[in-house]
Design an enzyme around this catalytic site. Structure first.
Site, PDB file in Angstrom:
ATOM      1  N   TYR A   1      -2.909  -0.559  10.048  1.00  0.00           N
ATOM      2  CA  TYR A   1      -2.942  -1.056   8.667  1.00  0.00           C
ATOM      3  C   TYR A   1      -1.652  -0.694   7.932  1.00  0.00           C
ATOM      4  O   TYR A   1      -1.020  -1.541   7.288  1.00  0.00           O
ATOM      5  CB  TYR A   1      -4.144  -0.478   7.930  1.00  0.00           C
ATOM      6  CG  TYR A   1      -4.101  -0.705   6.442  1.00  0.00           C
ATOM      7  CD1 TYR A   1      -4.400  -1.950   5.893  1.00  0.00           C
ATOM      8  CD2 TYR A   1      -3.737   0.326   5.567  1.00  0.00           C
ATOM      9  CE1 TYR A   1      -4.346  -2.168   4.521  1.00  0.00           C
ATOM     10  CE2 TYR A   1      -3.688   0.115   4.198  1.00  0.00           C
ATOM     11  CZ  TYR A   1      -3.984  -1.126   3.681  1.00  0.00           C
ATOM     12  OH  TYR A   1      -3.913  -1.338   2.327  1.00  0.00           O
TER      13      TYR A   1
ATOM     14  N   SER B   1       0.849  -1.194   0.000  1.00  0.00           N
ATOM     15  CA  SER B   1       0.000   0.000   0.000  1.00  0.00           C
ATOM     16  C   SER B   1       0.880   1.237   0.000  1.00  0.00           C
ATOM     17  O   SER B   1       1.995   1.220   0.549  1.00  0.00           O
ATOM     18  CB  SER B   1      -0.901   0.020   1.235  1.00  0.00           C
ATOM     19  OG  SER B   1      -1.540   1.280   1.369  1.00  0.00           O
TER      20      SER B   1
END
Length: 255
Positions: free
Chosen positions: A160, A147
């Site tokens: 996350y 990500s």
């Protein structure tokens, strides 16, 4: 001949979103695709159908992630399904795409949520590779979906983002470990992508859409095929000299 003809690929989290786009692209490029998914039988079967209708070969394997033993169960299901296509049971491409796409902020996250996010986003890919090594052919590919939040601070999604940083470190070390076998290992780091995961805040909200587009240097929100194309390249022989890298596929977000 298509670029991945004769190859076998495993894609986790392949029933929707980025995972579906990756599975369908690898199928179009000639690979036999194992469509791994956690819960949505109908969605996974639709992906398999779409690949087959496009002239490819695919099969679905139900394999929830996040519990001890999940990698063993996944590969057992793979072994059963792949026999029809590759009697030797080998795999050439592992795409670790499945993951929990968000987390609570520092003040409100619980230990249980923290453990769950790390179990699915970090532990599962780690042991999927560990348990798959005897099946992974020399010259193969491991591609981890990371990500942009591994390099862009977003404190409200701190846990996350931390899992994706850990995944990139896994990529770096695994590339060194598997290099002698000619296996490349890379991460692909998407930015904001228009998927059902983001639908609740992105679609139908002009202000949110404008903000999301403004984050990228290219002035738009990413599409799933923006990511599947990068993964498809890394899976081919053209990417044979790229390993241990995190490929930023955020459209130049937060430059």
């Amino acid at each position: 001949m298509r670029a991945l003809e004769g190859k076998v690929a495993l894609v986790t989290g392949a029933s929707r979103g980025i995972g579906r786009a990756i599975a369908e692209r690898l199928g179009r490029d000639g690979a036999v695709v194992a469509v791994a998914y956690a819960r949505e039988d109908a969605a996974a079967n639709q992906v398999v159908k779409a690949i087959r209708e496009d002239g490819g070969r695919a099969f679905a394997i139900r394999a929830p992630l996040g519990a001890h033993g999940d990698a063993v169960a996944l590969w057992a299901a793979f072994d059963e399904g792949v026999r029809e296509f590759a009697p030797d049971g080998g795999v050439d491409i592992i795409v670790n795409n499945a993951g929990i796409g968000s987390s609570s902020d520092l003040a409100s996250i619980s230990e249980t949520e923290f453990d769950t996010v790390f179990a699915v986003n970090v532990r599962a890919p780690f042991f999927i590779v560990q348990q798959g090594l005897e099946r992974l052919r020399d010259g193969g590919r491991v591609i981890n979906i990371s990500s942009g939040l591994s390099r862009i601070a977003m404190p409200e999604k701190m846990a996350y983002g931390s899992t994706k940083g850990a995944l990139d470190t896994f990529t770096l070390n695994l590339a060194k470990e598997l290099g002698p076998r000619g296996i490349t290992v890379n991460s692909v780091a998407p930015g904001i992508i228009d998927t059902d995961v983001n639908a609740d805040w992105l679609r139908g909200d002009d202000e949110a859409l404008a903000w999301a587009a403004s984050v990228s240097a290219l002035g738009r929100v990413g599409r799933t095929d923006d990511i599947s194309g990068v993964v498809a390249f890394l899976a081919t022989d053209d990417a044979r000299w790229v390993t241990g890298r995190t490929v930023d596929a955020t459209g130049g977000s937060a430059l």
